[in-house]
Write an enzyme that holds these catalytic residues in place. Structure first.
Site, PDB file in Angstrom:
ATOM      1  N   HIS A 285      75.550 -53.121 -21.156  1.00 19.14           N
ATOM      2  CA  HIS A 285      75.792 -52.952 -19.707  1.00 19.14           C
ATOM      3  C   HIS A 285      75.141 -54.140 -19.013  1.00 19.14           C
ATOM      4  CE1 HIS A 285      76.605 -51.042 -16.010  1.00 19.14           C
ATOM      5  NE2 HIS A 285      75.797 -49.987 -16.057  1.00 19.14           N
ATOM      6  N   HIS A 324      85.627 -55.487 -21.415  1.00 19.92           N
ATOM      7  CA  HIS A 324      85.251 -54.505 -20.406  1.00 19.92           C
ATOM      8  C   HIS A 324      86.024 -53.227 -20.652  1.00 19.92           C
ATOM      9  CE1 HIS A 324      84.424 -52.726 -16.485  1.00 19.92           C
ATOM     10  NE2 HIS A 324      83.387 -53.546 -16.459  1.00 19.92           N
ATOM     11  N   ASP A 380      79.152 -60.835 -16.385  1.00 20.91           N
ATOM     12  CA  ASP A 380      77.901 -61.320 -16.975  1.00 20.91           C
ATOM     13  C   ASP A 380      78.031 -62.659 -17.674  1.00 20.91           C
ATOM     14  OD1 ASP A 380      76.260 -59.207 -16.193  1.00 20.91           O
ATOM     15  OD2 ASP A 380      77.075 -57.935 -17.772  1.00 20.91           O
TER      16      ASP A 380
HETATM   17  N1  CMC Z   1      83.161 -59.237 -28.703  1.00 20.12           N
HETATM   18  C1  CMC Z   1      83.926 -58.987 -29.794  1.00 20.12           C
HETATM   19  N2  CMC Z   1      84.724 -57.932 -29.915  1.00 20.12           N
HETATM   20  C2  CMC Z   1      84.774 -57.096 -28.878  1.00 20.12           C
HETATM   21  C3  CMC Z   1      84.035 -57.288 -27.701  1.00 20.12           C
HETATM   22  C4  CMC Z   1      83.203 -58.418 -27.641  1.00 20.12           C
HETATM   23  N3  CMC Z   1      82.474 -58.672 -26.555  1.00 20.12           N
HETATM   24  N4  CMC Z   1      84.268 -56.283 -26.836  1.00 20.12           N
HETATM   25  C5  CMC Z   1      85.156 -55.474 -27.458  1.00 20.12           C
HETATM   26  N5  CMC Z   1      85.460 -55.967 -28.674  1.00 20.12           N
HETATM   27  C6  CMC Z   1      86.437 -55.423 -29.634  1.00 20.12           C
HETATM   28  C7  CMC Z   1      85.888 -54.203 -30.318  1.00 20.12           C
HETATM   29  O1  CMC Z   1      85.231 -54.576 -31.533  1.00 20.12           O
HETATM   30  C8  CMC Z   1      87.130 -53.415 -30.543  1.00 20.12           C
HETATM   31  O2  CMC Z   1      87.830 -53.985 -31.619  1.00 20.12           O
HETATM   32  P1  CMC Z   1      88.603 -53.048 -32.701  1.00 20.12           P
HETATM   33  O3  CMC Z   1      89.701 -52.395 -31.892  1.00 20.12           O
HETATM   34  O4  CMC Z   1      89.072 -53.980 -33.740  1.00 20.12           O
HETATM   35  O5  CMC Z   1      87.590 -52.059 -33.189  1.00 20.12           O
HETATM   36  C9  CMC Z   1      87.965 -53.671 -29.304  1.00 20.12           C
HETATM   37  O6  CMC Z   1      87.548 -54.962 -28.855  1.00 20.12           O
HETATM   38  C10 CMC Z   1      87.763 -52.653 -28.198  1.00 20.12           C
HETATM   39  O7  CMC Z   1      86.367 -52.603 -27.910  1.00 20.12           O
HETATM   40  P2  CMC Z   1      85.539 -51.305 -27.543  1.00 20.12           P
HETATM   41  O8  CMC Z   1      84.151 -51.474 -28.027  1.00 20.12           O
HETATM   42  O9  CMC Z   1      86.317 -50.095 -27.978  1.00 20.12           O
HETATM   43  O10 CMC Z   1      85.616 -51.374 -25.985  1.00 20.12           O
HETATM   44  P3  CMC Z   1      84.701 -50.565 -24.988  1.00 20.12           P
HETATM   45  O11 CMC Z   1      85.523 -50.319 -23.796  1.00 20.12           O
HETATM   46  O12 CMC Z   1      84.072 -49.398 -25.640  1.00 20.12           O
HETATM   47  O13 CMC Z   1      83.528 -51.598 -24.686  1.00 20.12           O
HETATM   48  C11 CMC Z   1      82.173 -53.240 -23.695  1.00 20.12           C
HETATM   49  C12 CMC Z   1      83.402 -52.332 -23.528  1.00 20.12           C
HETATM   50  C13 CMC Z   1      81.913 -53.974 -22.384  1.00 20.12           C
HETATM   51  C14 CMC Z   1      80.950 -52.398 -24.042  1.00 20.12           C
HETATM   52  C15 CMC Z   1      82.480 -54.268 -24.836  1.00 20.12           C
HETATM   53  O14 CMC Z   1      83.597 -55.065 -24.492  1.00 20.12           O
HETATM   54  C16 CMC Z   1      81.273 -55.140 -25.154  1.00 20.12           C
HETATM   55  O15 CMC Z   1      80.418 -54.731 -25.947  1.00 20.12           O
HETATM   56  N6  CMC Z   1      81.182 -56.373 -24.533  1.00 20.12           N
HETATM   57  C17 CMC Z   1      80.018 -57.192 -24.728  1.00 20.12           C
HETATM   58  C18 CMC Z   1      78.888 -56.722 -23.831  1.00 20.12           C
HETATM   59  C19 CMC Z   1      79.137 -57.071 -22.394  1.00 20.12           C
HETATM   60  O16 CMC Z   1      79.509 -58.194 -22.057  1.00 20.12           O
HETATM   61  N7  CMC Z   1      78.868 -56.106 -21.508  1.00 20.12           N
HETATM   62  C20 CMC Z   1      78.974 -56.290 -20.054  1.00 20.12           C
HETATM   63  C21 CMC Z   1      80.079 -55.480 -19.461  1.00 20.12           C
HETATM   64  S1  CMC Z   1      80.476 -55.976 -17.777  1.00 20.12           S
HETATM   65  C22 CMC Z   1      79.062 -55.654 -16.858  1.00 20.12           C
HETATM   66  C23 CMC Z   1      78.648 -54.245 -16.839  1.00 20.12           C
HETATM   67  O17 CMC Z   1      79.393 -53.388 -16.381  1.00 20.12           O
HETATM   68  O18 CMC Z   1      77.541 -53.975 -17.275  1.00 20.12           O
END
Ligand code: CMC
Length: 445
Positions: A285, A324, A380
């Site tokens: 987050h 996201h 971010d």
């Molecule tokens: N790097 C590599 N792969 C990723 C990333 C990433 N940053 N984000 C998602 N994926 C992949 C994930 O591995 C999955 O792949 P697969 O379908 O093969 O398993 C697919 O994309 C979908 O990801 P998810 O984890 O199911 O998506 P989510 O909606 O649960 O997660 C998130 C959203 C923001 C937690 C995630 O994208 C992430 O961990 N990003 C990096 C951390 C980040 O930048 N966070 C800040 C978010 S914006 C500010 C805020 O609101 O805090």
């Protein structure tokens, strides 16, 4: 209607050929048919409870870990269209707010639902400006932390501690107390943040300067040294103000849900906001902005990018600042920040990591792994570069997110308290344990 957006009331209703806002389901276990009302593009999960196999059956539940497809409230504060990459506060696009407004005006808009008149804004700014001081005991409390305590840990504890200084805040239905808590929280958050920063450096705390505007006062509390009066650079003040507008609210994200969930117990808003700070601390987050800088430090050079991305694709780590839950397009906040990067660098000098970040973004957006998963830079990805240019250590980056998010948390908390449909948040579970079984005395195990 696309899937990755806030649900807009009325948008998805009455779409079928029958023209009835009803979902008909057949339970193949019993052959019985049910009609579930569709309201505002959703069915009520509790309607599923009528679907039973026997009289003593608890009834069907929906299973939705991490709330991927469950609306937990009605909200009129923030709208996101994740497919188009749009963000509105109280209906006004974020681009317009960043161009014409100030953070404190946006805070007013979030909390009261309308833009203030000149008199209303003056009174609001006056009230916030005259509540920036914290009780001297808070200072002693912060002094109790180790010299290297993480500033988010200090912020979390000191926001929670504020509830002990304002016990009347527990009268959550009292409009005056609510207003005072809102003012105090927005006013004191920068003071607590700056105290945490100065504590890490072993520098004396700087008291608020109420002659300065909200962002300028923060810069003064952070960076003032021996000068009689700190004079903030107006370009930095404006950049900070825009960054804070961008971070002010983002509908039902992890920290906001934490504030609403904890607040639903009826606890005072300081304690509820402390829960939001705790949630924001996490690297997935608000902690992502700190993680982005640490990631760029590790990548170090442009020629290391392909190797780094190969590791991400193998699942060894995540590309921080990308992806996201809601945006499946460029995060509009990241686009606006990118524009302000240059304005800040004009004052501070260029951060060489910008080239690395731009190159990393290009490589990722050219790569099928990221394209297929619709992973784009989020807020971010670039914010940390600005914070670093302001000479902030990475540990302070998430604190810079918590300061403005306070207005969003308070707006969402108030909306929750006034919502007659809300009760204490209490999810169900699917029990996977065993039992019943007998207790085994220690000497027989
Ligand atoms: N790097 C590599 N792969 C990723 C990333 C990433 N940053 N984000 C998602 N994926 C992949 C994930 O591995 C999955 O792949 P697969 O379908 O093969 O398993 C697919 O994309 C979908 O990801 P998810 O984890 O199911 O998506 P989510 O909606 O649960 O997660 C998130 C959203 C923001 C937690 C995630 O994208 C992430 O961990 N990003 C990096 C951390 C980040 O930048 N966070 C800040 C978010 S914006 C500010 C805020 O609101 O805090």
């Amino acid at each position: 209607m696309t899937t990755e957006q806030s649900i807009k009331p009325g948008q998805a209703d009455g779409a079928g050929p029958g023209g009835r806002d009803v979902l008909s389901v057949t339970d193949e276990r019993t052959g019985r048919q049910y009609e579930l009302a569709i309201e505002d593009g959703a069915i009520r999960a509790s309607e599923l409870r009528q679907i039973k196999v026997s009289e003593d059956d608890f009834g069907l539940m929906s299973y939705d870990p991490a709330f991927l497809n469950t609306a937990s409230c009605r909200s009129a504060i923030t709208w996101i269209d994740g497919d188009k990459g749009e963000l509105w506060h109280r209906g006004i696009p974020i681009e317009q707010l960043c161009e014409h407004s100030s953070y404190l005006e946006v805070a007013y808009l979030l909390i009261f639902g309308e833009l203030p008149t000149k008199e209303q804004l003056d009174a609001w700014v006056f009230d916030i400006t005259t509540h920036t001081f914290v009780h001297e005991n808070i200072k002693k409390f912060v002094e109790g932390f180790r010299y290297d305590a993480h500033p988010m840990g200090m912020l979390l504890a000191s926001v929670g501690a504020l509830s002990t200084f304002y016990p009347d805040a527990k009268k959550i239905k009292d409009q005056h107390e609510r207003y005072m808590a809102t003012i105090r929280m927005i006013a004191k958050m920068p003071t607590l943040a700056a105290f945490a920063y100065r504590h890490n450096l072993g520098l004396p705390y700087v008291y608020p300067d109420n002659d300065l505007a909200y962002p300028g006062n923060f810069l003064s509390m952070m960076f003032k040294m021996t000068e009689i009066k700190y004079e903030p650079d107006p370009r930095l003040e404006r950049a900070l103000d825009v960054l804070w507008i961008l971070h002010a609210d983002h509908e039902q994200n992890c920290s906001t849900s934490a504030v609403r969930g904890v607040g639903s117990s009826g606890v005072d808003p300081y304690s509820a906001v402390a829960a939001g700070v705790a949630a924001l601390y996490g690297p997935l987050h608000g902690g992502a902005n700190e993680a982005v800088l640490r990631m760029l430090d590790r990548i170090e050079r442009i020629d290391n990018i392909p190797g780094f991305l190969a590791g991400v694709k193998e699942g060894k780590e995540r590309l921080m600042g990308f992806g996201h839950r809601v945006y499946k397009n460029y995060d509009p906040r990241a686009r606006i920040i990118k524009k302000h990067v240059d304005a800040v660098f004009e004052v501070t000098g260029r951060n060489p990591k910008l080239d690395l970040a731009v190159e990393l973004e290009k490589h990722a957006l050219d790569d099928d792994y990221f394209v297929d998963r619709k992973l784009y830079p989020n807020v971010d990805f670039y914010s940390g570069l600005i914070y670093e240019a302001l000479k902030l250590p990475p540990a302070m980056f998430t604190v810079m997110f918590a300061i403005p998010r306070t207005s969003g948390w308070m707006a969402q908390w108030q909306e929750m308290v006034d919502d007659s449909e809300q009760k204490i948040a209490r999810p169900r579970q699917l029990y996977t344990g065993g039992g019943p079984r007998d207790y085994v005395p220690m000497d027989q195990r």
